[in-house]
Design an enzyme around this catalytic site. Structure first.
Site, PDB file in Angstrom:
ATOM      1  N   SER A 121       0.826  -1.212   0.000  1.00 49.74           N
ATOM      2  CA  SER A 121       0.000   0.000   0.000  1.00 49.74           C
ATOM      3  C   SER A 121       0.858   1.259   0.000  1.00 49.74           C
ATOM      4  O   SER A 121       0.339   2.361  -0.102  1.00 49.74           O
ATOM      5  CB  SER A 121      -0.912   0.010   1.230  1.00 49.74           C
ATOM      6  N   HIS A 142      -2.954  -3.289  -5.600  1.00 50.65           N
ATOM      7  CA  HIS A 142      -3.302  -2.932  -4.225  1.00 50.65           C
ATOM      8  C   HIS A 142      -4.798  -3.108  -3.980  1.00 50.65           C
ATOM      9  O   HIS A 142      -5.618  -2.296  -4.396  1.00 50.65           O
ATOM     10  CB  HIS A 142      -2.879  -1.484  -3.948  1.00 50.65           C
ATOM     11  N   GLU A 154      -6.009  -0.729  -6.982  1.00 53.59           N
ATOM     12  CA  GLU A 154      -5.086   0.204  -7.630  1.00 53.59           C
ATOM     13  C   GLU A 154      -4.024  -0.610  -8.372  1.00 53.59           C
ATOM     14  O   GLU A 154      -3.303  -1.390  -7.758  1.00 53.59           O
ATOM     15  CB  GLU A 154      -4.432   1.119  -6.591  1.00 53.59           C
ATOM     16  N   ASN A 192      -4.371   6.076  -0.472  1.00 53.14           N
ATOM     17  CA  ASN A 192      -3.618   6.300   0.769  1.00 53.14           C
ATOM     18  C   ASN A 192      -2.920   7.655   0.783  1.00 53.14           C
ATOM     19  O   ASN A 192      -2.813   8.295   1.830  1.00 53.14           O
ATOM     20  CB  ASN A 192      -2.595   5.180   0.987  1.00 53.14           C
TER      21      ASN A 192
END
Length: 588
Positions: A121, A142, A154, A192
């Site tokens: 991540s 991800h 992702e 994130n």
């Protein structure tokens, strides 16, 4: 798909690895999983058993389907078990050294054409890929937690990733029923990178005792419609995981807003990691439990009796003023609505009537209650008509000189002991208070738009606000069915101070050509469960309003990361203000 993927390897059977294995098996793929030892395998089996039991009890799987799903998953403790797989997804702890070792070994075991995907991540896919002889076939994939539920994936490409590999992995993610977004290789990727700056900012607010954990979380749930507040979300993610992601982001960006808040490290050292240990920002009834145990929290509100409020004045004729007047009138309070002319005052009452009529049509209000509410509103033009009210709420234009003039006029006519409140969303409340001879009676009451619908009110106390005035503001919010959160008098209060730097970060991400606006919106809606993506929200709020708030935050805190993104300034200069002009980040 140009290559046939029927068997997938998954390395690591923690929460994420087990979830990914379940997703693959649900899609009819054969899955070969690898853990460090038999104990790890047992834990992974446990994760899968519990998850599929929940799906069974929730009616999302039947017994035969569950048995078939679990039957497609094989378990091992050696990477050599992956020699015949068509794709490998790595989901081990966030350590570059550990991942590099695994990828080096995998490179020797698997066929040359096999694609390697890392579920990291925050770590660099480029740095992971260089430990293989096939960096062009290494991507990030991800998944979000819990993987069987969350739709977003992702797909992270590096500068050397082969284009056809990206295409194949995107198609593969769609085959799994996921929503893929393709992005470049930088810390935090989309979700994130935008989420953790916001979470870190919330920790700093709590650390500074600006607001309680409950008020911080309630502000974002009720004010923005977020599924969870920031501190509750950190407890779910794990404070150690959050700290690692922030630290990685900081080392790449050198943005001070990504430097982990000192409180995070202190809590991690004390073993307070969140739900998984049973204690984090909140205390839970057991490790891994979602159930919060009630505990004492230092209140920001002194428990002093409030002043009685039966009659309320509202100054202004805009959307906020009429909405606030409606809120009070529906709850049985007499309202004196002051406008600059009787024509404007009567037009405002007509707007309230239209809103009440809509509520009647929708079955949310009876005709009798609507008529009674309307009868409680008295339109006036003179400030003197507010002389005997118990509370005045100012809701005029968001310009300090205009507000100060209103407060000076109120100070001359309103009875002593009445509470004077401003609905400002960004201006200093103390500046309004200073225009009166009674600053201790002045408080911020920031309603959210539309006031009849939005549950949140930010109660903003200045350095001069009397304790019983804060109690009165809280009691009035409770009486009209609103959820009050308390904070001090600084730019942005809670919601805007947390929301707008996140929106500004999204603009900077677009400006850097890292991802398209639609992909960023999709990542935040699908990956984080937010009701709107950042660009959709900016266009709704208005880019000029957003820029003004961002400038206010920057001038107050002098934080480099709060400086408005140049792209936002350029769009405002060009007259592209969002939905109200038909063009903003998107065209309407």
């Amino acid at each position: 798909m140009t290559r046939d993927i029927s068997t997938v390897g998954v390395i690591g059977l923690g929460t994420m690895g087990a979830g990914i294995a379940e997703v693959l098996a649900r899609s009819g793929l054969d899955v070969v999983t690898v853990e460090l030892d038999e104990a790890g395998v047992a834990r992974g089996r446990g994760h899968l058993r519990h998850s599929t039991e929940r799906a069974l009890s929730g009616g999302k799987l039947d017994s035969a389907g569950r048995d078939a799903l679990l039957g497609r998953i094989r378990y091992g403790t050696s990477l050599s078990d992956l020699s015949d797989v068509d794709l490998v997804i790595e989901a081990i702890p966030e350590s570059l050294e550990l991942k590099a070792d695994v990828f080096t070994e995998l490179d020797k075991i698997t066929r040359p054409e096999v694609v390697f995907a890392s579920n990291t991540s925050s770590l660099s896919i480029t740095e992971i890929g260089v430990h293989t002889t096939r960096p062009g076939k290494v991507v990030g994939m991800h998944f979000f937690n819990p993987a069987p539920v969350q739709k977003l994936v992702e797909i992270v490409k590096t500068v050397v990733t082969e284009p056809e590999v990206v295409t194949e992995v995107v198609e593969f993610a769609e085959r799994l029923g996921k929503v893929p977004v393709v992005i470049g290789d930088r810390a935090g990727f989309i979700a994130n990178a935008l989420l953790f700056g916001y979470l870190n900012h919330a920790v700093r607010m709590y650390e500074q005792r600006y607001a309680t954990r409950e008020d911080l979380d309630a502000a974002m749930r009720f004010g923005c419609g977020y599924p969870m507040g920031p501190l509750a979300l950190l407890d779910l993610i794990g404070l150690d995981t959050a700290n690692e992601i922030l630290d990685t982001m900081y080392h790449q960006s050198r943005n001070r807003l990504h430097a982990p808040a000192p409180l995070l490290k202190q809590m991690i050292t004390a073993g307070l990691l969140g739900r998984k240990t049973g204690r984090g920002f909140y205390t839970y009834d057991a490790p891994d439990s979602p159930n919060v145990v009630a505990s004492d929290t230092a209140s920001t509100v002194d428990s002093v009796p409030p002043r009685p409020v039966a009659r309320v004045g509202v100054v202004g004729t805009g959307t906020m003023a009429t909405g606030i007047a409606e809120v009070f009138a529906k709850r049985g309070l007499d309202v004196v609505l002051r406008a600059r002319s009787m024509e404007k005052a009567e037009a405002s009452v007509a707007k309230v009537k239209k809103s009440l009529d809509k509520a009647v049509v929708r079955g949310k209000l009876s005709e009798e209650d609507a008529a009674a509410a309307l009868a409680r509103i008295t339109p006036v033009t003179d400030f003197e008509a507010l002389a005997d009210v118990d509370l005045v709420v100012e809701a005029v234009a968001e310009e300090l000189p205009v507000k100060q003039a209103v407060f000076a006029a109120l100070d001359e006519v309103v009875r002593p002991g009445a509470v004077l409140a401003t609905t400002t969303s960004s201006l200093p409340v103390i500046e309004c208070a200073a225009a009166t001879s009674r600053p201790s009676d002045v408080v911020g009451l920031h309603f959210f738009n539309p006031a009849p619908v939005m549950k949140l009110v930010e109660v903003v106390s200045t350095i001069a606000t009397a304790p019983d005035v804060v109690s009165t503001a809280s009691a009035v919010c409770a009486a009209v069915g609103k959820h009050a959160v308390h904070c001090g008098d600084r730019a942005g209060f809670i919601v805007n101070a947390l929301l707008f730097p996140y929106l500004n970060d999204a603009v900077k991400m677009l400006e850097a050509h890292y991802a398209e606006a639609d992909d960023i919106d999709t990542a935040m809606k699908v990956g984080c469960g937010l009701p709107m993506g950042p660009f959709e929200l900016l266009d709704v709020v208005g880019l000029d309003v957003s820029l003004a708030i961002q400038r206010t935050l920057y001038l107050e805190f002098r934080e480099e990361g709060f400086a408005p993104a140049p792209l936002l300034e350029h769009l405002v200069t060009a007259g592209r203000l969002g939905r109200k002009t038909g063009k903003g980040f998107k065209t309407y």
